[in-house]
Write a protein that holds these residues in place. Structure first.
Motif, PDB file in Angstrom:
ATOM      1  N   GLU A   3     -20.248 -11.992  -7.914  1.00 17.23           N
ATOM      2  CA  GLU A   3     -21.633 -12.442  -7.913  1.00 17.23           C
ATOM      3  C   GLU A   3     -22.501 -11.615  -6.954  1.00 17.23           C
ATOM      4  O   GLU A   3     -22.147 -11.436  -5.789  1.00 17.23           O
ATOM      5  N   ASN A  44     -31.097 -14.101  -5.887  1.00 12.37           N
ATOM      6  CA  ASN A  44     -31.372 -14.619  -7.229  1.00 12.37           C
ATOM      7  C   ASN A  44     -30.298 -14.191  -8.221  1.00 12.37           C
ATOM      8  O   ASN A  44     -29.837 -14.986  -9.049  1.00 12.37           O
ATOM      9  N   LYS A  78     -27.214 -13.361  -7.500  1.00 13.18           N
ATOM     10  CA  LYS A  78     -25.973 -14.050  -7.162  1.00 13.18           C
ATOM     11  C   LYS A  78     -25.979 -15.479  -7.704  1.00 13.18           C
ATOM     12  O   LYS A  78     -24.992 -15.943  -8.288  1.00 13.18           O
ATOM     13  N   ASN A  79     -27.088 -16.181  -7.519  1.00 10.25           N
ATOM     14  CA  ASN A  79     -27.185 -17.550  -8.020  1.00 10.25           C
ATOM     15  C   ASN A  79     -27.064 -17.595  -9.542  1.00 10.25           C
ATOM     16  O   ASN A  79     -26.399 -18.464 -10.104  1.00 10.25           O
ATOM     17  N   GLN A  80     -27.725 -16.658 -10.220  1.00 12.00           N
ATOM     18  CA  GLN A  80     -27.637 -16.602 -11.681  1.00 12.00           C
ATOM     19  C   GLN A  80     -26.226 -16.250 -12.135  1.00 12.00           C
ATOM     20  O   GLN A  80     -25.727 -16.808 -13.111  1.00 12.00           O
ATOM     21  N   ASP A  81     -25.591 -15.322 -11.416  1.00 12.52           N
ATOM     22  CA  ASP A  81     -24.217 -14.953 -11.760  1.00 12.52           C
ATOM     23  C   ASP A  81     -23.282 -16.155 -11.620  1.00 12.52           C
ATOM     24  O   ASP A  81     -22.382 -16.354 -12.445  1.00 12.52           O
ATOM     25  N   GLU A  82     -23.500 -16.955 -10.581  1.00  9.69           N
ATOM     26  CA  GLU A  82     -22.655 -18.131 -10.382  1.00  9.69           C
ATOM     27  C   GLU A  82     -22.838 -19.133 -11.515  1.00  9.69           C
ATOM     28  O   GLU A  82     -21.868 -19.755 -11.973  1.00  9.69           O
ATOM     29  N   ILE A  83     -24.078 -19.281 -11.990  1.00  9.54           N
ATOM     30  CA  ILE A  83     -24.330 -20.184 -13.114  1.00  9.54           C
ATOM     31  C   ILE A  83     -23.658 -19.648 -14.381  1.00  9.54           C
ATOM     32  O   ILE A  83     -23.012 -20.384 -15.125  1.00  9.54           O
ATOM     33  N   ASN A  84     -23.810 -18.341 -14.622  1.00  8.98           N
ATOM     34  CA  ASN A  84     -23.221 -17.734 -15.829  1.00  8.98           C
ATOM     35  C   ASN A  84     -21.700 -17.776 -15.825  1.00  8.98           C
ATOM     36  O   ASN A  84     -21.070 -17.865 -16.884  1.00  8.98           O
ATOM     37  N   ASN A  85     -21.113 -17.701 -14.623  1.00  6.42           N
ATOM     38  CA  ASN A  85     -19.653 -17.645 -14.515  1.00  6.42           C
ATOM     39  C   ASN A  85     -19.007 -19.021 -14.450  1.00  6.42           C
ATOM     40  O   ASN A  85     -17.778 -19.126 -14.485  1.00  6.42           O
ATOM     41  N   SER A  86     -19.848 -20.058 -14.309  1.00  5.18           N
ATOM     42  CA  SER A  86     -19.288 -21.401 -14.161  1.00  5.18           C
ATOM     43  C   SER A  86     -18.902 -22.007 -15.512  1.00  5.18           C
ATOM     44  O   SER A  86     -19.312 -21.554 -16.555  1.00  5.18           O
TER      45      SER A  86
END
Length: 375
Positions: free
Chosen positions: A195, A365, A367-375
């Protein structure tokens, strides 16, 4: 002595088999076209380094996000079951100058170019025209390619050299089965970076002046067969492109397996230092293998050239070893930061004035989006 004799014998068998296979492929029409595959080169106004390969065109193409595991496996099989074109001449042209080299037994060619005049350029990237001189196939026609070469401009602040496996993308490089499964059943879309990495690398490329002139280099023990896979993965996930320094795996004239992880990465990093002189470098790696040890040796061999080292913490059992190396690096005047989160490295780079303040929020931003996409 016995080992060397056995190695020579096995290598001759391998080369002979490849020649027979190629002749059979040409005669039966299995080899219908050949291509020049140039890997991104680099250098300075005085000297250029370029490596590439001449191969049968297997038409692998780009991947799609919805590709099945079988399709991914088929493409990966084609990458590793390559048809090399040995002992053919390749010509490189830059302006009115040209140079000729020959492919080796594995189809690889290398150019170490010293232009007659200093290269004049305003962009960091220049093009080198390549052409296959020898005819491999009946009615072959022209076989050409264009190679991209990175030459730093005067506006460069620093260079970046990064590992790939477990530094940019989690691959389980220390767990063989996990790494094989990730490599052979996934594709460029399914290989998800850590992320925030893409935005952090973009910020480093832009530097403090925001001009995207800082060169990015990637050094990995992955085989050259994965070059197109890795460059596509970087493009898909918006990681700045740059020269990739990979290696040839398998039986060679000198070794049963082509070199150790340590020796390969050290020699490639130091090649970059030699060919891109006069600028400092930020080195990025992980604690899972031997990046800290390799970077320590680089500091000793090139005092004053290493600006900073970021190491992603992925191996708890090596933590103390990395901390011991950190102490030694500090005595040599170089800081190493062991990180578990990209934001930690980004904030440190901002504090040092190496990236822009406005890029920190972009990294957060992402990193936060990557965390959402990877969850």
């Amino acid at each position: 002595m016995v080992k060397k004799t056995l190695l020579t014998f096995l290598y001759r068998i391998k080369v002979s088999f490849s020649k027979i296979k190629l002749k059979f492929g040409i005669k039966t029409g299995l080899v219908k076209s050949v291509i020049i595959v140039p890997y991104k080169g680099f250098g300075s106004r005085e000297k250029i380094y370029l490596i590439g390969r001449v191969l049968k065109d297997r038409g692998i193409g780009l991947s799609e996000i919805g590709d099945s595991r079988w399709k991914n496996f088929t493409k990966m099989y084609k990458r590793f079951m390559s048809w090399e074109i040995p002992k053919v001449k390749v010509c490189a042209t830059l302006g009115e100058d040209y140079w000729v080299t020959e492919t080796d037994d594995e189809g690889y060619f290398e150019f170490f170019i010293n232009p007659k005049q200093l290269i004049q350029h305003t962009s960091p990237w220049i093009s080198l025209d390549l052409e296959l001189i020898d005819h491999v196939l009946p009615n072959q026609g022209k076989v050409t390619a264009s190679a991209s070469i990175f030459i730093p401009t005067k506006e460069v602040e620093y260079g970046i050299i990064s590992d790939i496996d477990d530094t940019i993308v989690p691959t389980g490089a220390t767990r063989i089965w996990e790494m094989l499964k990730t490599t052979f059943l996934g594709n460029a879309h399914s290989r998800i970076p850590f992320e925030g990495v893409s935005a952090f690398y973009q910020a480093l490329e832009k530097g403090a002046d925001g001009k995207e002139n800082n060169p990015m280099f990637y050094v990995s023990s992955s085989p050259w067969n994965l070059y197109d896979f890795l460059t596509e993965m970087m493009s898909v996930h918006h990681i700045p492109l740059g020269p990739l320094m990979l290696r040839d795996l398998g039986l060679s004239r000198e070794q049963f397996i082509s070199g150790s992880h340590f020796d390969h990465k050290l020699s490639q990093v130091e090649k970059i230092f030699e060919l891109v002189p006069d600028i400092p470098f930020i080195l990025i790696g992980d604690s899972g293998q031997h990046d800290p040890e390799i970077y320590l040796q680089v500091i000793k061999d090139y005092p004053g050239r290493v600006k900073m080292i970021y190491i992603r913490h992925v191996s708890e059992k090596r933590r103390q070893k990395v901390l011991d190396i950190k102490t030694e690096m500090k005595s040599l005047g170089v800081e190493i930061l062991l990180i578990e989160d990209t934001i930690i490295a980004a904030n440190h780079a901002l504090k040092k004035g190496w990236i822009r303040a406005e890029d920190i929020q972009i990294i957060i931003n992402y990193k936060n989006q990557d965390e959402i996409n990877n969850s």
